[in-house]
Design a protein around this motif. Structure first.
Motif, PDB file in Angstrom:
ATOM      1  N   ASN A 124       5.130   2.345  -3.112  1.00  8.05           N
ATOM      2  CA  ASN A 124       4.739   2.167  -4.512  1.00  8.05           C
ATOM      3  C   ASN A 124       5.904   2.209  -5.491  1.00  8.05           C
ATOM      4  N   GLU A 151       0.815  -1.213   0.000  1.00  8.59           N
ATOM      5  CA  GLU A 151       0.000   0.000   0.000  1.00  8.59           C
ATOM      6  C   GLU A 151       0.850   1.265   0.000  1.00  8.59           C
ATOM      7  N   GLY A 161      -0.461  -3.599  -5.000  1.00 11.92           N
ATOM      8  CA  GLY A 161      -0.018  -2.246  -4.677  1.00 11.92           C
ATOM      9  C   GLY A 161       1.206  -1.782  -5.450  1.00 11.92           C
ATOM     10  N   CYS A 162       2.190  -2.645  -5.596  1.00 11.02           N
ATOM     11  CA  CYS A 162       3.448  -2.197  -6.229  1.00 11.02           C
ATOM     12  C   CYS A 162       3.904  -3.139  -7.339  1.00 11.02           C
TER      13      CYS A 162
END
Length: 607
Positions: free
Chosen positions: A188, A185, A212-213
């Protein structure tokens, strides 16, 4: 002019900082910082990396280091390393030897390792990890190795503070899904992630991180995570389009997961697999879709055959590095397919693949003209002339490793010596058919050789080392267990190889003090020596070696009956740079133990 500062008065801070950034050796940087207060401050500003081992109070140590080194970008915390903190950072004071050392930092926090919470204070805590996030605002890379006290709460706190993090290593940490999800989250820009031995993770955590990434993730390592299944790899294949490196060690992963990665991650360059349930279907997909693959390492595969390597050879034309370890169903046909199809191959390792033999090696010599390193380990089907084609075709070969290849003899080594004149490293272990003839040829033809290891090759004697001493300038030599070698061979090395820095002559029963004297005279750069089980070496040889080899840092000398307490004392007191001495406990006097106890390592300890 004496007392005139020719540097500080002329050079600006920016130039001195740039000079410090080009000094890679930590001891050299430490020495620079001792010149003056200005250099101390500038050197601290120039540091971008710190390493922290297990200490009494890692949390306080993090805060202390952050106040001294404000520009740190890389932090490595490894609790496997036992590193004691200084007792105090302020003024010196006497400490009684009757009680444990207790220090106090300038901020008033204790360094005590005693008490009920002694175990807890020796591990990085969530608050300490939070301090890392608060203190190192430029942090890009964090390694937490076996930090067992860090929890999801601490990892979330850190992730919220270090949103520019690019690399995270959580090897052996007991974190769970919530902590990993927090990284996904908040961070990134994450590019590299290592999850080796993170036993608390499941698919839920890894999938949430990828969501998220996934767009920025380029490298992923997963090992011994028994709750991570094909579901995670399917998410990786769907969202990590930029993934370039995957390292996977799992007994759970099936074809479905690797198929998803192969189809979704077309930019993959590095693939390392130890997955017993993956078959030809998945590896053939790698050959079809991963056309940018440069490194492929396959370990302990029992369910795939030559069909997989045939697909790799047809599709992966950029492959440069190939490792095949304990792949029982591969044969010469599969190796031939890769050698013929991948002309860029530079590194090949074949380890314990019992169906690969002479014909496979001939294919490598015929097609892999750019080969620079070849390792053959436990290959019992390779015959004496197996390396003849390697010698003819691989003119750029620089390193050759042979272990337990019983069929390889002098003819093979002669072929390598005559054809691969750029050879720099030759390691041979327990190849009992290799004798003086092959090594003499190496000394005559391979003038660039700097690293030679001939462990337990019992047909090699002094004549071989005389040739090496006359033809090569070695820096590393290991002839452990070559019982025919005596003083004459080592003396030839001492006289012909003044750049020698590492020497292992253990288990040479005919080696005596004369060789030690010659080493002292001819090898002033010697840093590490192993003379264990050398029955003819005495205190006289050790004394001469210690006095002449002033750069000596380590010495192993167990089971040497001619070396007594006096010899051990001479070694630790004469060699100002000595860091490690391995010896029997009963040979260390009380005085030697008081003077150099920290560098003495014992072969045996009291039970």
């Amino acid at each position: 002019m004496r007392g005139f500062d020719r540097i500080n008065a002329v050079l600006p801070d920016e130039l001195v900082l740039e000079i410090f950034r080009h000094v890679e050796s930590k001891p050299s940087r430490d020495a620079c910082s001792l010149v003056c207060k200005r250099w101390l401050g500038l050197e601290r500003l120039s540091r971008d990396t710190i390493r922290i081992g297990a200490s009494a109070t890692p949390d306080s140590l993090v805060k202390l280091l952050s106040s001294r080194f404000p520009n740190i970008r890389y932090v490595f915390i490894d609790e496997r390393l036992s590193i004691s903190l200084p007792v105090q950072y302020g003024k010196r004071r006497r400490i009684s030897r009757a009680v444990p050392s207790i220090g106090r930092f300038r901020d008033g926090s204790d360094q005590s390792v005693g008490g009920d919470d002694g175990i807890a204070t020796s591990c990085l805590s969530d608050s300490g990890l939070g301090a890392v996030g608060d203190s190192f605002i430029k942090l890009e890379k964090l390694s937490l190795i076996w930090c067992s006290s860090v929890t999801d709460l601490g990892l979330r706190s850190f992730a919220e503070k270090c949103k520019s993090l690019k690399s995270l290593d959580l090897q052996g940490c007991y974190i769970g899904d919530e902590g990993l999800a927090a990284v996904g989250e908040c961070c990134n820009f994450l590019e590299d992630l290592n999850l080796r031995f993170c036993e608390g993770l499941t698919d839920t955590g890894l999938v949430r991180l990828v969501l998220g990434c996934g767009k920025t993730l380029r490298s992923l390592g997963v090992a011994a995570c028994v709750k991570i299944t094909d579901v995670s790899l399917e998410a990786v294949g769907s969202y990590c389009r930029s993934l370039e490196s995957l390292s996977l060690d799992s007994e759970i992963i099936q074809n479905k997961g690797l198929l998803a990665v192969a189809k979704g991650c077309s930019l993959l360059k590095v693939l390392k697999l130890q997955c017993i349930n993956i078959t030809d279907e998945a590896l053939q997909a790698v050959g079809v879709f991963c056309l940018s693959l440069e490194l492929l390492a396959l370990y302990s595969f029992q369910k795939f055959t030559d069909r997989s390597l045939s697909a790799i050879g047809k599709g992966c034309k950029k492959l440069k590095n190939l490792t095949l370890s304990d792949c029982y169903f591969l044969s010469n046909k599969g190796l031939d397919s890769v050698a013929a199809g991948c002309p860029e191959l530079m590194h090949i390792e074949v380890n314990g693949c019992h169906n690969i033999g002479t014909d496979g090696l001939k294919s490598i010599g015929k097609f892999c003209v750019r080969l620079s390193e070849l390792a053959l380990l436990y290959c019992q089907r390779i015959e004496s002339d197996a390396l003849s084609e390697i010698g003819k075709g691989c003119k750029f070969l620089q390193a050759l490793h042979l272990v337990d290849c019983s069929g390889i003899g002098d003819d093979s080594i002669c072929s390598i010596a005559k054809g691969c004149k750029n050879l720099k490293k030759l390691h041979i272990r327990r190849c009992y058919e290799v004798g003086n003839k092959g090594v003499i040829a190496v000394g005559q033809h391979c003038k660039s050789l700097t690293d030679l290891s001939l462990r337990f090759c019992d047909r090699i004697g002094d004549d071989a080392l005389i040739s090496i001493g006359q033809g090569c300038s070695l820096q590393h030599l290991n002839v452990s267990g070559c019982h025919q070698i005596g003083d004459a061979g080592i003396i030839a090395i001492a006289r012909g190889c003044p750049q020698l820095s590492y020497l292992d002559v253990s288990v040479l029963q005919n080696l005596g003090d004369n060789a030690m004297v010659e080493l002292g005279e001819g090898c002033p750069l010697l840093k590490d020596i192993v003379i264990s089980h050398c029955r003819q070496i005495t205190d006289i040889g050790v004394r001469y070696l210690a006095r002449k080899c002033t750069l000596l840092e380590s010495c192993h000398m167990v089971y040497c009956p001619g070396i007594t307490e006096a010899g051990v004392a001479t070694m630790v007191t004469t060699c100002s740079r000595i860091k490690k001495v391995l010896v029997e406990k009963w040979k260390v006097s009380a005085r030697t133990k008081r003077r150099a106890g920290s560098i003495i390592n014992y072969l045996c300890v009291d039970l």
